[in-house]
Design a protein around this motif. Structure first.
Motif, PDB file in Angstrom:
ATOM      1  N   LEU A 153       0.841  -1.193   0.000  1.00 34.58           N
ATOM      2  CA  LEU A 153       0.000   0.000   0.000  1.00 34.58           C
ATOM      3  C   LEU A 153       0.873   1.238   0.000  1.00 34.58           C
ATOM      4  O   LEU A 153       1.979   1.243   0.545  1.00 34.58           O
ATOM      5  CB  LEU A 153      -0.901   0.010   1.227  1.00 34.58           C
ATOM      6  N   LEU A 154       0.383   2.285  -0.621  1.00 35.21           N
ATOM      7  CA  LEU A 154       1.013   3.599  -0.544  1.00 35.21           C
ATOM      8  C   LEU A 154       0.253   4.386   0.507  1.00 35.21           C
ATOM      9  O   LEU A 154      -0.979   4.501   0.438  1.00 35.21           O
ATOM     10  CB  LEU A 154       0.936   4.325  -1.886  1.00 35.21           C
ATOM     11  N   ARG A 155       0.979   4.888   1.468  1.00 35.61           N
ATOM     12  CA  ARG A 155       0.360   5.629   2.567  1.00 35.61           C
ATOM     13  C   ARG A 155       0.733   7.091   2.479  1.00 35.61           C
ATOM     14  O   ARG A 155       1.868   7.433   2.151  1.00 35.61           O
ATOM     15  CB  ARG A 155       0.847   5.068   3.900  1.00 35.61           C
ATOM     16  N   VAL A 156      -0.211   7.926   2.823  1.00 45.69           N
ATOM     17  CA  VAL A 156       0.062   9.356   2.936  1.00 45.69           C
ATOM     18  C   VAL A 156       0.221   9.661   4.418  1.00 45.69           C
ATOM     19  O   VAL A 156      -0.640   9.335   5.229  1.00 45.69           O
ATOM     20  CB  VAL A 156      -1.062  10.204   2.305  1.00 45.69           C
ATOM     21  N   VAL A 157       1.351  10.270   4.745  1.00 45.78           N
ATOM     22  CA  VAL A 157       1.680  10.644   6.123  1.00 45.78           C
ATOM     23  C   VAL A 157       1.895  12.162   6.110  1.00 45.78           C
ATOM     24  O   VAL A 157       3.010  12.632   5.932  1.00 45.78           O
ATOM     25  CB  VAL A 157       2.953   9.916   6.618  1.00 45.78           C
ATOM     26  N   PRO A 158       0.812  12.937   6.264  1.00 44.94           N
ATOM     27  CA  PRO A 158       0.909  14.393   6.090  1.00 44.94           C
ATOM     28  C   PRO A 158       1.931  15.059   7.005  1.00 44.94           C
ATOM     29  O   PRO A 158       2.601  16.000   6.598  1.00 44.94           O
ATOM     30  CB  PRO A 158      -0.493  14.899   6.400  1.00 44.94           C
ATOM     31  N   ARG A 159       2.021  14.584   8.240  1.00 41.89           N
ATOM     32  CA  ARG A 159       2.992  15.132   9.190  1.00 41.89           C
ATOM     33  C   ARG A 159       3.789  13.959   9.745  1.00 41.89           C
ATOM     34  O   ARG A 159       3.345  13.281  10.664  1.00 41.89           O
ATOM     35  CB  ARG A 159       2.280  15.918  10.282  1.00 41.89           C
ATOM     36  N   VAL A 160       4.939  13.732   9.144  1.00 40.03           N
ATOM     37  CA  VAL A 160       5.748  12.558   9.465  1.00 40.03           C
ATOM     38  C   VAL A 160       6.005  12.442  10.962  1.00 40.03           C
ATOM     39  O   VAL A 160       5.966  11.352  11.532  1.00 40.03           O
ATOM     40  CB  VAL A 160       7.069  12.590   8.654  1.00 40.03           C
ATOM     41  N   ALA A 203      11.077   0.634  -1.187  1.00 38.72           N
ATOM     42  CA  ALA A 203      12.143   0.928  -0.223  1.00 38.72           C
ATOM     43  C   ALA A 203      11.618   1.930   0.801  1.00 38.72           C
ATOM     44  O   ALA A 203      10.959   2.910   0.447  1.00 38.72           O
ATOM     45  CB  ALA A 203      13.361   1.493  -0.936  1.00 38.72           C
ATOM     46  N   PRO A 204      11.906   1.690   2.086  1.00 44.01           N
ATOM     47  CA  PRO A 204      11.422   2.611   3.134  1.00 44.01           C
ATOM     48  C   PRO A 204      11.930   4.033   2.909  1.00 44.01           C
ATOM     49  O   PRO A 204      13.063   4.231   2.474  1.00 44.01           O
ATOM     50  CB  PRO A 204      12.013   2.033   4.422  1.00 44.01           C
ATOM     51  N   ARG A 205      11.080   4.992   3.178  1.00 49.84           N
ATOM     52  CA  ARG A 205      11.467   6.396   3.082  1.00 49.84           C
ATOM     53  C   ARG A 205      10.672   7.208   4.084  1.00 49.84           C
ATOM     54  O   ARG A 205       9.595   6.810   4.492  1.00 49.84           O
ATOM     55  CB  ARG A 205      11.315   6.929   1.663  1.00 49.84           C
ATOM     56  N   SER A 206      11.229   8.313   4.456  1.00 50.73           N
ATOM     57  CA  SER A 206      10.562   9.197   5.414  1.00 50.73           C
ATOM     58  C   SER A 206      10.081  10.431   4.677  1.00 50.73           C
ATOM     59  O   SER A 206      10.664  11.500   4.758  1.00 50.73           O
ATOM     60  CB  SER A 206      11.528   9.581   6.538  1.00 50.73           C
ATOM     61  N   THR A 207       9.025  10.256   3.912  1.00 55.92           N
ATOM     62  CA  THR A 207       8.422  11.340   3.152  1.00 55.92           C
ATOM     63  C   THR A 207       6.922  11.315   3.384  1.00 55.92           C
ATOM     64  O   THR A 207       6.406  10.460   4.094  1.00 55.92           O
ATOM     65  CB  THR A 207       8.716  11.175   1.644  1.00 55.92           C
ATOM     66  N   VAL A 251       4.608  10.547   1.180  1.00 51.92           N
ATOM     67  CA  VAL A 251       4.064   9.333   0.558  1.00 51.92           C
ATOM     68  C   VAL A 251       5.060   8.205   0.829  1.00 51.92           C
ATOM     69  O   VAL A 251       6.211   8.276   0.425  1.00 51.92           O
ATOM     70  CB  VAL A 251       3.830   9.510  -0.950  1.00 51.92           C
ATOM     71  N   GLN A 252       4.585   7.169   1.551  1.00 53.78           N
ATOM     72  CA  GLN A 252       5.452   6.073   1.979  1.00 53.78           C
ATOM     73  C   GLN A 252       4.844   4.728   1.593  1.00 53.78           C
ATOM     74  O   GLN A 252       3.632   4.558   1.659  1.00 53.78           O
ATOM     75  CB  GLN A 252       5.626   6.080   3.500  1.00 53.78           C
ATOM     76  N   PRO A 253       5.705   3.757   1.237  1.00 49.38           N
ATOM     77  CA  PRO A 253       5.189   2.406   1.004  1.00 49.38           C
ATOM     78  C   PRO A 253       5.000   1.671   2.321  1.00 49.38           C
ATOM     79  O   PRO A 253       5.737   1.897   3.279  1.00 49.38           O
ATOM     80  CB  PRO A 253       6.311   1.754   0.185  1.00 49.38           C
ATOM     81  N   GLY A 254       3.995   0.828   2.370  1.00 42.60           N
ATOM     82  CA  GLY A 254       3.792  -0.032   3.525  1.00 42.60           C
ATOM     83  C   GLY A 254       4.524  -1.343   3.317  1.00 42.60           C
ATOM     84  O   GLY A 254       5.260  -1.507   2.342  1.00 42.60           O
TER      85      GLY A 254
END
Length: 127
Positions: A11-18, A95-99, A101-104
């Protein structure tokens, strides 16, 4: 012999405020090695985004989601990943990222039609 092939999805997740860690699903990535298939389908729920962050960059989030779809599609829209095979593009995208839009995590399944599976997962897990 089965006509179903193994596929992987994230899944692609939106994390508005990391820093807060709140998120919601906004897309799905699907990869099927047996069929050299990789695709992403996205759906941004702007109301959810605004509920988590009233000042969120909606245009930027949409652009990030479109970029993931572009990388999956290959060609010029994939940028530096244009020459990579479907598997490499999928692995790069998960690949994990801290943005924003993040992959699960990656999950697996069996399918006879990876494109239809992509739509099914979008409807089930995102919309």
């Amino acid at each position: 012999m089965s006509d179903r092939d193994v596929f992987e999805y994230a899944l692609l997740r939106v994390v508005p405020r990391v820093e807060r860690g709140e998120c919601f699903n906004a897309g799905v990535l699907v990869y099927c090695r047996a069929r050299s298939f990789v695709a992403a389908r996205t759906h941004l729920d702007e109301a959810k985004l605004r509920a988590l962050d009233p000042h969120a960059d909606v245009v930027g989030v949409r652009a990030a989601l479109r970029a993931v779809e572009g990388v999956c599609g290959g060609g010029e829209a994939a940028g530096q990943a244009a020459g990579d095979d479907a598997g490499r593009r999928f692995r790069w995208l998960i690949a994990p990222r801290s943005t924003v839009v993040q992959p699960g995590p990656v999950h697996t399944g069996l399918t006879v039609d990876p494109a239809a599976e992509t739509e099914r997962l979008l409807d089930l897990l995102v919309r």
